[in-house]
Write an enzyme that holds these catalytic residues in place. Structure first.
Site, PDB file in Angstrom:
ATOM      1  CB  CYS A 154      -0.880  -0.005   1.238  1.00  0.00           C
ATOM      2  SG  CYS A 154      -1.772  -1.551   1.447  1.00  0.00           S
ATOM      3  CE  LYS A 204       9.575  -6.189 -16.772  1.00  0.00           C
ATOM      4  NZ  LYS A 204      10.681  -6.441 -15.921  1.00  0.00           N
ATOM      5  CD1 TRP A 231      -1.077  -4.722  -4.938  1.00  0.00           C
ATOM      6  CD2 TRP A 231      -0.556  -6.031  -3.187  1.00  0.00           C
ATOM      7  NE1 TRP A 231      -0.645  -5.934  -5.419  1.00  0.00           N
ATOM      8  CE2 TRP A 231      -0.332  -6.761  -4.380  1.00  0.00           C
ATOM      9  CE3 TRP A 231      -0.300  -6.647  -1.969  1.00  0.00           C
ATOM     10  CZ2 TRP A 231       0.136  -8.085  -4.372  1.00  0.00           C
ATOM     11  CZ3 TRP A 231       0.154  -7.964  -1.967  1.00  0.00           C
ATOM     12  CH2 TRP A 231       0.379  -8.664  -3.160  1.00  0.00           C
ATOM     13  CD  GLU A 282      13.527  -8.280 -16.742  1.00  0.00           C
ATOM     14  OE1 GLU A 282      12.892  -7.215 -16.686  1.00  0.00           O
ATOM     15  OE2 GLU A 282      13.486  -9.140 -15.837  1.00  0.00           O
TER      16      GLU A 282
HETATM   17  C1  AGP Z   1       9.706  -6.381 -12.149  1.00  0.00           C
HETATM   18  O1  AGP Z   1       9.186  -5.784 -13.262  1.00  0.00           O
HETATM   19  C2  AGP Z   1       8.805  -6.395 -11.011  1.00  0.00           C
HETATM   20  N1  AGP Z   1       8.337  -5.132 -10.675  1.00  0.00           N
HETATM   21  C3  AGP Z   1       9.347  -7.145  -9.810  1.00  0.00           C
HETATM   22  O2  AGP Z   1       9.681  -8.437 -10.207  1.00  0.00           O
HETATM   23  C4  AGP Z   1      10.563  -6.501  -9.150  1.00  0.00           C
HETATM   24  O3  AGP Z   1      11.682  -6.631  -9.955  1.00  0.00           O
HETATM   25  C5  AGP Z   1      10.821  -7.187  -7.812  1.00  0.00           C
HETATM   26  O4  AGP Z   1       9.691  -7.000  -7.000  1.00  0.00           O
HETATM   27  C6  AGP Z   1      12.067  -6.638  -7.129  1.00  0.00           C
HETATM   28  O5  AGP Z   1      11.883  -5.297  -6.815  1.00  0.00           O
HETATM   29  P1  AGP Z   1      13.142  -4.466  -6.271  1.00  0.00           P
HETATM   30  O6  AGP Z   1      14.156  -4.395  -7.361  1.00  0.00           O
HETATM   31  O7  AGP Z   1      12.571  -3.125  -5.924  1.00  0.00           O
HETATM   32  O8  AGP Z   1      13.667  -5.182  -5.072  1.00  0.00           O
END
Ligand code: AGP
Length: 592
Positions: free
Chosen positions: A2, A469, A74, A465
């Site tokens: 959130c 995506k 959330w 990756e």
């Molecule tokens: C990636 O597009 C996502 N938003 C998610 O997997 C993200 O990479 C993951 O939560 C890690 O976040 P951080 O790099 O802020 O730790």
């Protein structure tokens, strides 16, 4: 996760809260709400859906309050409905509270409260906190909060106010992020810095175990025992424009096209030897990389570079797994924690547990003042600026720039290797200048329900990756796989309906991946390949070929990931999906 915000000052709070909530929306967006001190009472408004629903419901209402708190949700506990939306009030309606995090023992507290005759209305864990504070209130909100904290277990950041003490807001940080914004005759708090950029640049990031007492006149910070703490503020240089769309349809697309510039900015920070680490990487028995999601994929690319240029064995582990594994970690280990937000709970706590076992903790972080950067022995920053799109793009490329710079930082040919890296931003611009070509190809695959992404060596994490995506923003099932592994199982998935994206720059494993491509074609797989632009063989073999400019073997991930980001973007945009705020996701995952 959130987003929470609080304001106390001289201006109409509702406008400040709504603007800040819009900037926090990427943290969670299933419902939202505000509570204002209006004519000595608490005015409460909550709505299911995006912030715009809340704005619509407040439209035309006369709200002169100069104190309030807000929330964008959330859901972790309780369904998406107005009753579970925040702010939550206590039974007397005299206390209003917003919360980000999880109260793990809320059921015990709820049962205790019910035994005290409290009418527990919602399905949330959060409601437990405001009832506790109300029960412990004896005329001093700060005291009531401090008295309630020992009963709470879990991760939390919350803010609470009461009409009984007009103008006062008390905030708490324990495990979930909370920053204080300093103003003239007004003060703010929020879950992260971008929310406060329109109002102030003087920020105090709170540490776990801190309580802030906010009034228009001042800010006092205490520990959980009520001892006053002296904290320095930091001046944030992110410009507000960087947190705007800048004419792009989505933040994600804007952030994709920002990559050449922010990678160049990041490299600049590592050209001089000023950042050099006070230890030799070779002195470590092992380098252990811990991260989640896209940051984990960056770590996988970093493994190849660190092993190649440093020669120390590197293990890359999912943070949520490392946290509870019996992996022996100790003084001879360098732990690298990678996190754009610097607040991801799994990464923070896996890194902290390794540090407690004696390991040296180096973090690679994008958000200044974030928890991980303050808890690490050393921090290397990516200079990507604020990333608003939930799907990470520019921070991935900047993480690669830091990892490559680190890997070559103590190599005899460091300068030559960094000169190679300096060529990357321009090559990235070339790739992005052909985005229309990628779009054309992407629109041929919008009806697909599954896709396989394959790569070898440095291209394997790029394939992972690319698949992530696509999954995150288009909701199409996609799997990234080491191409050599395909014949040990996933090849069974391949037929004329299965698009197979193969990342195949001309590198040491090129011939091997060509054989894997032959295996795909033999099963009538639909081949979309990605390679160096003059690659005639790939062009002939593929249904669709995406060429990137030639570069050195080590640097190909910087170029090959871009078309995969665009490919996913154009499909999701074509499907009319909410690219910046995909369902069920949040930008910063601050709970385990
Ligand atoms: C990636 O597009 C996502 N938003 C998610 O997997 C993200 O990479 C993951 O939560 C890690 O976040 P951080 O790099 O802020 O730790």
């Amino acid at each position: 996760m959130c987003g929470i915000v609080g304001y106390t000052g001289g201006k109409k709070a509702v406008f400040i809260l709504l603007e800040a909530l819009e900037r926090l929306e990427y943290r969670g967006y299933d419902s939202s709400g505000v509570a204002l001190l209006e004519n000595g009472q608490i005015f409460l408004e909550k709505k299911v859906g995006k912030i715009r629903e809340l704005v619509r419901s407040l439209w035309g209402k006369t709200l002169n309050s100069t104190v309030g708190i807000g929330h964008t949700r959330w859901a972790t506990h309780g369904g998406v409905c107005e009753l579970n939306a925040h702010p939550h009030l206590d039974q007397t309606g005299r206390f209003a509270l917003v919360h980000n995090g999880i109260i793990e023992n809320y059921r015990e507290i709820r049962d205790f409260l019910i035994s005290k005759g409290i009418d527990y209305k919602s399905e949330t864990d959060t409601e437990a906190i405001v009832h506790l504070i109300s029960l412990n209130y004896e005329g001093d909100l700060l005291r009531a909060v401090l008295k309630s904290l020992p009963m709470l277990r879990g991760a939390y950041a919350f803010a609470v106010f009461t009409p009984l003490e007009p103008g006062r807001i008390v905030g708490v940080r324990y495990g979930s992020p909370l920053v204080v914004g300093l103003g003239e005759g007004e003060n703010f708090l929020a879950s992260d810095i971008p929310a406060l950029l329109p109002f102030t640049r003087n920020i105090i990031p709170l540490d776990d175990g801190e309580v802030v007492d906010l009034t228009p006149e001042g800010v006092s910070i205490y520990d959980f025992e009520g001892n006053l703490k002296v904290k320095d503020s930091i001046r944030v240089h992110w410009d507000i424009i960087s947190a705007e769309k800048g004419g792009f349809k989505h933040f994600m697309l804007k952030e994709i096209f920002e990559q050449p510039r922010v990678v160049a900015d990041t490299i600049k920070g590592y050209l001089s030897r000023d950042y050099e680490l006070p230890f030799s990487l070779k002195d470590f028995r092992r380098i252990l990389i811990t991260a989640c999601g896209t940051s984990y994929h960056a770590g996988l690319v970093g493994k190849y570079w660190l092993e190649r240029f440093v020669g120390v064995p590197v293990e890359v582990v999912y943070a949520s797994e490392l946290r509870y594994a019996d992996t022996p970690v100790g003084r001879e280990d360098l732990v690298i924690a990678i996190s754009q937000s610097g607040e991801t709970a799994d990464t923070r706590f896996s890194a902290l547990s390794a540090k407690e076992k004696g390991a040296t903790l180096l973090s690679i972080v994008n958000v200044m003042g974030s928890a991980l950067s303050r808890e690490s022995d050393y921090t290397l920053y990516t200079h990507a600026g604020p990333e608003i799109g939930v799907a990470a793009t520019k921070t991935f490329s900047c993480q690669l720039a830091v990892l490559y710079s680190l890997a070559v930082s103590q190599h005899p040919q460091r300068n030559e290797l960094m000169d190679e890296l300096l060529k990357v931003p321009h090559l990235m611009e070339e790739v992005l200048s052909r985005s229309e070509g990628v779009k054309e190809i992407a629109l041929r695959y919008t009806s697909k329900k599954n896709m396989l992404y394959l790569g070898r060596h440095l291209s394997y994490p790029v394939a992972l990756e690319g698949a992530l995506k696509l999954k995150e923003i288009s909701y199409i099932h996609a799997e990234g796989y080491p191409a050599g592994e395909m014949k040990h199982g996933p090849i069974a998935l391949i037929d004329e309906n299965m698009p197979v994206v193969v990342v195949a720059p001309r590198d040491r494993v090129y011939e091997k991946i060509i054989s894997n491509i032959e295996e795909v074609l033999a099963r009538k797989g639909v081949l979309i390949s990605l390679g160096f632009e003059e690659d005639k063989k790939l062009t002939q073999l593929s249904k669709d070929f995406i060429g990137v400019p030639q570069c050195s073997e080590e640097l190909s991930p910087f170029l090959t990931v871009l078309p995969l980001q665009l490919f996913a973007y154009y499909i999701a945009d074509y499907l009319g999906l909410d690219v910046d705020q995909p369902r069920n996701l949040a930008k910063t995952v601050t709970v385990e």
